[in-house]
Write a protein that holds these residues in place. Structure first.
Motif, mmCIF file in Angstrom:
data_model
loop_
_atom_site.group_PDB
_atom_site.id
_atom_site.type_symbol
_atom_site.label_atom_id
_atom_site.label_comp_id
_atom_site.label_asym_id
_atom_site.label_seq_id
_atom_site.Cartn_x
_atom_site.Cartn_y
_atom_site.Cartn_z
ATOM 1 N N HIS A 1 -21.858 -40.972 0.451
ATOM 2 C CA HIS A 1 -21.116 -39.565 0.659
ATOM 3 C C HIS A 1 -19.836 -39.969 1.273
ATOM 4 C CE1 HIS A 1 -25.168 -37.682 0.026
ATOM 5 N NE2 HIS A 1 -24.665 -37.589 -0.987
ATOM 6 N N LEU A 2 -19.893 -40.793 2.145
ATOM 7 C CA LEU A 2 -18.707 -41.286 3.142
ATOM 8 C C LEU A 2 -17.709 -41.797 1.998
ATOM 9 C CD1 LEU A 2 -20.140 -42.928 6.007
ATOM 10 C CD2 LEU A 2 -18.854 -40.921 5.969
ATOM 11 N N VAL A 3 -17.974 -42.665 1.298
ATOM 12 C CA VAL A 3 -16.967 -43.058 0.156
ATOM 13 C C VAL A 3 -16.336 -42.057 -0.574
ATOM 14 C CG1 VAL A 3 -16.918 -44.582 -1.867
ATOM 15 C CG2 VAL A 3 -18.103 -45.369 -0.078
ATOM 16 N N LEU A 4 -17.414 -41.135 -1.161
ATOM 17 C CA LEU A 4 -16.866 -40.021 -1.992
ATOM 18 C C LEU A 4 -15.971 -39.038 -1.085
ATOM 19 C CD1 LEU A 4 -19.795 -39.275 -4.088
ATOM 20 C CD2 LEU A 4 -17.951 -40.265 -4.809
ATOM 21 N N SER A 5 -16.331 -38.988 0.259
ATOM 22 C CA SER A 5 -15.267 -38.047 1.217
ATOM 23 C C SER A 5 -14.056 -38.685 1.238
ATOM 24 C CB SER A 5 -16.252 -38.016 2.384
ATOM 25 O OG SER A 5 -17.318 -37.260 2.285
ATOM 26 N N MET A 6 -14.097 -40.026 1.394
ATOM 27 C CA MET A 6 -12.783 -40.622 1.427
ATOM 28 C C MET A 6 -11.815 -40.472 0.308
ATOM 29 S SD MET A 6 -13.443 -44.114 3.684
ATOM 30 C CE MET A 6 -11.773 -44.312 4.262
ATOM 31 N N LEU A 7 -12.411 -40.604 -0.904
ATOM 32 C CA LEU A 7 -11.732 -40.284 -2.156
ATOM 33 C C LEU A 7 -10.997 -39.072 -1.993
ATOM 34 C CD1 LEU A 7 -11.194 -41.132 -4.911
ATOM 35 C CD2 LEU A 7 -13.128 -40.367 -5.876
ATOM 36 N N ALA B 1 -1.390 -32.887 7.067
ATOM 37 C CA ALA B 1 -1.401 -34.254 6.630
ATOM 38 C C ALA B 1 -1.803 -35.446 7.796
ATOM 39 C CB ALA B 1 -0.234 -34.853 6.102
ATOM 40 N N ALA B 2 -1.172 -34.929 9.088
ATOM 41 C CA ALA B 2 -1.729 -35.919 10.135
ATOM 42 C C ALA B 2 -3.245 -35.637 10.334
ATOM 43 C CB ALA B 2 -0.919 -35.576 11.405
ATOM 44 N N ALA B 3 -3.617 -34.435 10.395
ATOM 45 C CA ALA B 3 -4.895 -34.154 10.535
ATOM 46 C C ALA B 3 -6.105 -34.832 9.510
ATOM 47 C CB ALA B 3 -5.274 -32.646 10.548
ATOM 48 N N VAL B 4 -5.602 -34.953 8.313
ATOM 49 C CA VAL B 4 -6.299 -35.536 7.105
ATOM 50 C C VAL B 4 -6.312 -37.154 7.456
ATOM 51 C CG1 VAL B 4 -6.568 -35.933 4.825
ATOM 52 C CG2 VAL B 4 -6.061 -33.680 5.620
ATOM 53 N N SER B 5 -5.160 -37.544 7.954
ATOM 54 C CA SER B 5 -4.969 -39.022 8.172
ATOM 55 C C SER B 5 -6.081 -39.455 9.204
ATOM 56 C CB SER B 5 -3.741 -39.259 8.552
ATOM 57 O OG SER B 5 -2.720 -39.300 7.707
ATOM 58 N N VAL B 6 -6.242 -38.478 10.258
ATOM 59 C CA VAL B 6 -7.393 -38.995 11.520
ATOM 60 C C VAL B 6 -8.569 -38.826 10.854
ATOM 61 C CG1 VAL B 6 -8.211 -37.893 13.537
ATOM 62 C CG2 VAL B 6 -5.597 -38.016 13.196
ATOM 63 N N LEU B 7 -8.841 -37.774 9.831
ATOM 64 C CA LEU B 7 -10.289 -37.751 9.504
ATOM 65 C C LEU B 7 -10.505 -38.988 8.426
ATOM 66 C CD1 LEU B 7 -10.442 -33.929 8.383
ATOM 67 C CD2 LEU B 7 -11.728 -34.855 10.057
ATOM 68 N N LEU C 1 -9.405 -41.911 9.205
ATOM 69 C CA LEU C 1 -9.428 -43.137 9.857
ATOM 70 C C LEU C 1 -11.000 -42.956 10.489
ATOM 71 C CD1 LEU C 1 -5.948 -43.228 11.777
ATOM 72 C CD2 LEU C 1 -6.892 -45.017 10.017
ATOM 73 N N ILE C 2 -11.214 -41.632 10.815
ATOM 74 C CA ILE C 2 -12.872 -41.699 11.597
ATOM 75 C C ILE C 2 -13.738 -42.064 10.287
ATOM 76 C CG2 ILE C 2 -14.405 -40.075 12.305
ATOM 77 C CD1 ILE C 2 -11.812 -38.563 13.736
ATOM 78 N N THR C 3 -13.707 -41.633 9.338
ATOM 79 C CA THR C 3 -14.546 -41.617 8.123
ATOM 80 C C THR C 3 -14.628 -43.336 7.713
ATOM 81 O OG1 THR C 3 -14.103 -39.481 7.382
ATOM 82 C CG2 THR C 3 -15.122 -41.255 6.047
ATOM 83 N N GLY C 4 -13.428 -44.137 7.745
ATOM 84 C CA GLY C 4 -13.573 -45.294 7.609
ATOM 85 C C GLY C 4 -13.934 -46.021 8.498
ATOM 86 N N GLY C 5 -14.001 -45.720 10.005
ATOM 87 C CA GLY C 5 -14.335 -46.430 10.901
ATOM 88 C C GLY C 5 -15.998 -46.304 10.816
ATOM 89 N N VAL C 6 -16.177 -44.993 10.539
ATOM 90 C CA VAL C 6 -18.093 -44.809 10.514
ATOM 91 C C VAL C 6 -18.466 -45.737 9.495
ATOM 92 C CG1 VAL C 6 -19.779 -43.145 9.854
ATOM 93 C CG2 VAL C 6 -17.928 -42.645 11.348
ATOM 94 N N LEU C 7 -17.635 -45.811 8.097
ATOM 95 C CA LEU C 7 -18.312 -46.446 6.926
ATOM 96 C C LEU C 7 -18.274 -47.920 7.474
ATOM 97 C CD1 LEU C 7 -19.145 -46.224 4.252
ATOM 98 C CD2 LEU C 7 -16.602 -46.440 3.574
ATOM 99 N N ALA C 8 -17.063 -48.487 7.980
ATOM 100 C CA ALA C 8 -17.035 -49.831 8.532
ATOM 101 C C ALA C 8 -18.116 -50.339 9.473
ATOM 102 C CB ALA C 8 -15.765 -50.100 8.990
ATOM 103 N N SER C 9 -18.490 -49.350 10.348
ATOM 104 C CA SER C 9 -19.370 -49.701 11.350
ATOM 105 C C SER C 9 -20.966 -49.846 11.179
ATOM 106 C CB SER C 9 -19.473 -48.673 12.405
ATOM 107 O OG SER C 9 -20.128 -47.436 12.006
#
Length: 152
Positions: free
Chosen positions: A86-92, A132-138, A140-148
């Motif tokens: 779901h995180l991967v799909l959210s990132m897409l 766009a900045a808000a989506v960028s932050v989201l 980065l957060i999603t990527g961090g959770v996925l990487a963790s």
């Protein structure tokens, strides 16, 4: 260690970081400077034009590298039935949204600049750049959770 997955992952993360960082930089520094009249129309047009080009290149690179990683790591069931999937799909979805917002914001701004205006198109596009900045932050957060690996 297989060099292809490491290279793909590195390319993916590098473009993701550079793209989101570019969006945040333009939103936090360039747009306010344009609104205040501290940046000329020609310079603003060049910066936003480069952001637009980099957005297009990044969207393609992220789609290809992310698609490769997802295709070699996930099955359809894992993508649709697990938290990580779901995180991967959210990132897409977020990448697509970010590309669309940057396209719309830069298009609005560049059209106004082409018409010989400066502050008005900056003000009119500011909300899109903030989104766009808000989506960028989201992202980065999603990527961090996925990487963790916190989510299974």
């Amino acid at each position: 260690m297989d060099i292809v997955p490491a290279s793909v992952w590195t390319l993916h993360v590098a473009f993701a970081a550079l793209w989101t960082g570019s969006v945040l930089f333009v939103t936090a520094t360039v747009i306010p400077a344009g609104a205040a009249g501290d940046v000329g129309a020609e310079a603003l047009s060049a910066i936003v034009g480069r952001l637009r080009t980099f957005t297009r290149v990044s969207a393609l690179v992220l789609f290809l590298t992310g698609g490769h990683m997802a295709g070699t790591t996930y099955t359809v069931e894992r993508l649709t039935g697990t938290g990580r999937g779901h995180l991967v799909l959210s990132m897409l979805v977020l990448w697509l949204v970010l590309a669309g917002i940057v396209e719309a914001g830069s298009g609005k701004l560049l059209s106004g600049l082409d018409a010989g205006k400066l502050r008005e198109p900056v003000r009119e596009s500011r909300t899109l750049f903030r989104a766009a900045a808000a989506v960028s932050v989201l992202l980065l957060i999603t990527g961090g959770v996925l990487a963790s690996n916190v989510v299974a």
